[in-house]
Write a protein that holds these residues in place. Sequence first.
Motif, PDB file in Angstrom:
ATOM      1  N   THR A 129       6.527   4.275  -0.430  1.00  0.00           N
ATOM      2  CA  THR A 129       6.236   5.376  -1.350  1.00  0.00           C
ATOM      3  C   THR A 129       7.524   6.352  -1.566  1.00  0.00           C
ATOM      4  O   THR A 129       8.762   6.064  -0.769  1.00  0.00           O
ATOM      5  N   LEU A 176       1.383   4.756   9.335  1.00  0.00           N
ATOM      6  CA  LEU A 176       2.099   3.332   9.175  1.00  0.00           C
ATOM      7  C   LEU A 176       1.243   2.237  10.240  1.00  0.00           C
ATOM      8  O   LEU A 176       2.373   2.006  11.098  1.00  0.00           O
ATOM      9  N   ARG A 232       0.733  -1.307   0.436  1.00  0.00           N
ATOM     10  CA  ARG A 232      -0.205   0.072   0.134  1.00  0.00           C
ATOM     11  C   ARG A 232       1.236   1.339  -0.217  1.00  0.00           C
ATOM     12  O   ARG A 232       2.228   0.902   0.670  1.00  0.00           O
ATOM     13  N   GLU A 233      -0.034   2.123  -0.803  1.00  0.00           N
ATOM     14  CA  GLU A 233       0.764   3.677  -0.461  1.00  0.00           C
ATOM     15  C   GLU A 233       0.633   4.398   0.524  1.00  0.00           C
ATOM     16  O   GLU A 233      -0.997   4.671   1.000  1.00  0.00           O
ATOM     17  N   PRO A 234       1.549   4.849   1.583  1.00  0.00           N
ATOM     18  CA  PRO A 234       1.026   5.792   2.663  1.00  0.00           C
ATOM     19  C   PRO A 234       0.725   6.892   3.009  1.00  0.00           C
ATOM     20  O   PRO A 234       1.312   7.439   1.690  1.00  0.00           O
ATOM     21  N   GLU A 269       9.989   2.457   2.794  1.00  0.00           N
ATOM     22  CA  GLU A 269       9.642   0.752   2.447  1.00  0.00           C
ATOM     23  C   GLU A 269       9.630   0.448   4.093  1.00  0.00           C
ATOM     24  O   GLU A 269      10.216   0.488   4.750  1.00  0.00           O
ATOM     25  N   ARG A 298       2.757  -5.727   6.995  1.00  0.00           N
ATOM     26  CA  ARG A 298       2.383  -4.947   6.269  1.00  0.00           C
ATOM     27  C   ARG A 298       3.133  -4.246   5.049  1.00  0.00           C
ATOM     28  O   ARG A 298       3.949  -4.199   6.027  1.00  0.00           O
ATOM     29  N   LYS A 299       2.538  -3.946   3.634  1.00  0.00           N
ATOM     30  CA  LYS A 299       3.219  -3.574   3.083  1.00  0.00           C
ATOM     31  C   LYS A 299       3.409  -2.065   2.913  1.00  0.00           C
ATOM     32  O   LYS A 299       2.534  -2.182   2.582  1.00  0.00           O
ATOM     33  N   TYR A 300       4.173  -1.354   3.549  1.00  0.00           N
ATOM     34  CA  TYR A 300       3.144  -0.009   2.766  1.00  0.00           C
ATOM     35  C   TYR A 300       5.029   0.958   1.319  1.00  0.00           C
ATOM     36  O   TYR A 300       6.568   0.298   2.342  1.00  0.00           O
TER      37      TYR A 300
END
Length: 138
Positions: free
Chosen positions: A109, A79, A60-62, A100, A105-107
């Motif tokens: 940007t 996050l 996801r993009e925070p 990143e 949970r992966k973020y």
Amino acid sequence: GMVSVYPIRTNPVKSLSLRICGWWILSQPFVMLSGVILLGPLVFLIWYATRGWPSSSQVREPRVDICDDDQVSILTAELPGVDEEEILVNVEEGFIVSLETTGERKYATTIPLSESVIAATLQKTLRNGVLELRLQKA
């Protein structure tokens, strides 16, 4: 002889019985429940087969906010569910911050800054799922 053509009509009795059947399914909680119990796992299995486990694979993009003053750039990123040691921050070319996470949970940007900053001055704090990055301006 004459061929008489009758207009094709739907059988009123048939459509009525279907309608009643539809209502019957809706009015029987047990029938609906068994439908949900049977369909639920099937839908999940199809979803799992195509997408993978919900949390791990999707990146996801925070949400990121940037606050600037004369000396410091402050970036805050939301996050949720991430530990501080799972966060990787890179400052590229002095004005591009890439972020990143490596955990469950992966973020990820990339944030371009309007002015260049000094990578060595990076301070990061994580509080209640909100990451704050402070960078001195060059």
